[in-house]
Scaffold this active site. Structure first.
Site, mmCIF file in Angstrom:
data_model
loop_
_atom_site.group_PDB
_atom_site.id
_atom_site.type_symbol
_atom_site.label_atom_id
_atom_site.label_comp_id
_atom_site.label_asym_id
_atom_site.label_seq_id
_atom_site.Cartn_x
_atom_site.Cartn_y
_atom_site.Cartn_z
ATOM 1 N N TYR A 146 -57.032 -14.363 12.661
ATOM 2 C CA TYR A 146 -58.128 -14.094 11.761
ATOM 3 C C TYR A 146 -57.680 -14.320 10.393
ATOM 4 O O TYR A 146 -58.345 -14.765 9.513
ATOM 5 C CB TYR A 146 -58.826 -12.744 11.758
ATOM 6 N N LYS A 195 -50.414 -10.586 25.733
ATOM 7 C CA LYS A 195 -50.222 -11.948 26.455
ATOM 8 C C LYS A 195 -48.857 -12.127 26.232
ATOM 9 O O LYS A 195 -48.429 -13.161 25.969
ATOM 10 C CB LYS A 195 -51.211 -12.911 25.854
ATOM 11 N N ASP A 227 -55.947 -11.184 30.241
ATOM 12 C CA ASP A 227 -56.838 -11.520 31.254
ATOM 13 C C ASP A 227 -57.030 -10.504 32.126
ATOM 14 O O ASP A 227 -58.156 -10.230 32.614
ATOM 15 C CB ASP A 227 -56.117 -12.869 31.700
ATOM 16 N N ASP A 251 -61.662 -8.172 19.516
ATOM 17 C CA ASP A 251 -62.921 -8.803 19.297
ATOM 18 C C ASP A 251 -63.798 -9.095 20.579
ATOM 19 O O ASP A 251 -64.813 -8.615 20.946
ATOM 20 C CB ASP A 251 -62.760 -9.935 18.615
ATOM 21 N N ASP A 255 -66.614 -6.565 22.835
ATOM 22 C CA ASP A 255 -67.932 -7.021 23.263
ATOM 23 C C ASP A 255 -68.077 -6.796 24.739
ATOM 24 O O ASP A 255 -69.206 -6.471 25.248
ATOM 25 C CB ASP A 255 -68.207 -8.574 22.924
HETATM 26 C C1 IPM Z 1 -67.024 -8.390 15.066
HETATM 27 C C2 IPM Z 1 -67.354 -9.789 14.662
HETATM 28 C C3 IPM Z 1 -66.696 -10.378 13.527
HETATM 29 C C4 IPM Z 1 -65.256 -10.410 14.140
HETATM 30 C C5 IPM Z 1 -67.444 -11.581 13.030
HETATM 31 C C6 IPM Z 1 -68.901 -11.528 12.655
HETATM 32 C C7 IPM Z 1 -66.521 -12.233 11.955
HETATM 33 O O1 IPM Z 1 -67.625 -10.516 15.780
HETATM 34 O O2 IPM Z 1 -66.960 -7.492 13.931
HETATM 35 O O3 IPM Z 1 -66.583 -8.012 16.094
HETATM 36 O O4 IPM Z 1 -65.085 -11.575 14.656
HETATM 37 O O5 IPM Z 1 -64.461 -9.545 13.720
HETATM 38 MG MG MG Z 2 -67.027 -9.515 17.664
#
Ligand code: IPM
Ligand code: MG
Length: 360
Positions: A146, A195, A227, A251, A255
């Protein structure tokens, strides 16, 4: 207790969920005799519209002088919003990344917990769910891909792009320490995800995490390749307590972990630095498709406010009261549309905020 809190409503459903969470904080103040002073600040698309850039010095200064920040969500529909006609460094997400960096918020805590009341929403089979699961993703937030050098250029007549994944030992050590500290207060297990079979940055990650682990002999450490971790999260999520990982892996895995609970609208997050200061926001995005319709689930933001009480203000009893109020409202059968199931009553964003506030 007298406290300064900056509210960043942001974009999409952000203003609605922050307003619902503020009702809950107001109730906490009333019930426990606190005085929270609020100030609103702009970030993301809202800041682009008002000031031409996604993050102003004014917002940074407001955050720096506050005890904590409670944020909604930022960003819009990438296909249709004019914000995405701007160059990448001027888009809403750039503001979020910069505020994380400016405030040195290197530790991102994302709990993923299966509410017994919401088992029906979990996409996994009953035998995999068992008695449920409760994990916390400790994601490094100010390093790695990032923030590494990136550019797009032409080489030998070909369009070429490069992003850099770099970590130094100090960046790895400080997040590892946070991971072990929090594991100590939980089930005392850290799964460090990397990884290391391919990446140098991961081999350094593993080495430094092992050094830190030596100071935490009471905490079990295991290493897992990313993975494999993605696979294990759906095969047997119960095995995880604290997942410690770098920015990009965190990240993606967070999710996945949130969807495994069946309800991304329920998951909170805290971004912390070395001080008590933190920025608290739901793990989900700005859901522009339902913005302004009073449909969004405010619970992730309300639970983020509970984390704010616990981590930035040391108000554990108040944080517990908010979390218990959420449980109670779910037990009583109230749901927003995203977690709706048979026999429950569907309410909007503001009503859900009021019900939780009243349950405190
Ligand atoms: C999160 C989001 C952010 C990230 C985006 C909006 C830049 O996906 O906070 O997980 O990737 O960190
Ligand atoms: Mg995210």
């Amino acid at each position: 207790m007298k406290t300064n809190i900056v509210l960043i409503p942001g974009d999409g459903i952000g203003p609605e969920i922050v307003s619902a969470a503020k009702k809950v904080l107001d109730r906490v103040c009333q019930k426990f005799g606190h005085d929270f002073q609020y100030r609103e600040a702009l970030l993301g698309g809202a800041s682009i519209d008002a000031c031409g850039i996604p993050l102003t010095d004014e917002t940074i200064d407001a955050a720096k002088s506050a005890d904590a920040v409670l944020m909604g969500s930022i960003g819009g529909d990438t296909a249709t919003s004019p914000w995405y006609q701007l160059e990448p460094s001027k888009r809403p997400e750039a503001g979020l990344l910069r505020i994380r960096k400016e405030l040195n918020l290197f530790a991102n805590l994302r709990p993923a917990y299966l509410y017994s009341q919401l088992k029906d929403a979990c996409p996994l089979r009953a035998d995999i769910i068992g008695d449920g699961f409760d994990m916390l993703i400790m994601r490094e937030l100010t390093g790695g891909l990032y923030f590494g050098e990136r550019k797009t250029y032409e080489q030998d007549g070909l369009q070429t792009a490069i992003d850099t994944l770099s970590y130094n030992e100090n960046e790895i050590r400080r997040i590892a320490v946070k991971g072990f500290e929090i594991a100590r207060k939980r089930r005392k297990k850290v799964t460090s995800v990397d990884k290391a079979n391919v990446l140098d940055s991961s081999r350094l990650w593993r080495k430094v995490v092992e050094e830190v682990a030596a100071d935490y002999s009471d905490v079990e450490l295991e290493h897992m390749l990313v993975d494999n971790c993605a696979m294990q999260l759906v095969r047997d999520p119960k095995q995880f307590d604290v997942i410690l990982t770098e920015n990009m892996f965190g990240d993606i895995l967070s999710d996945e972990a949130s969807m495994v609970t069946g309800s991304i609208g329920m998951l909170s997050s805290a971004s912390l630095n070395e001080t008590k200061f933190g920025l608290y926001e739901p793990s989900h995005g700005s859901a522009p498709d339902i913005a302004g319709q009073d449909k969004a689930n405010p619970i992730a933001t309300i639970l983020s406010a509970a984390m704010l009480l616990r981590y930035s203000l040391d108000l554990d009893a108040e944080a517990n009261a908010v979390e218990q109020a959420v449980q109670k409202v779910l037990e009583n059968g109230w749901r927003t549309v995203d977690i709706m199931s048979d026999g429950c009553a569907c309410v909007g964003t503001q009503k859900m905020g009021e019900l939780i506030a009243e349950a405190i």
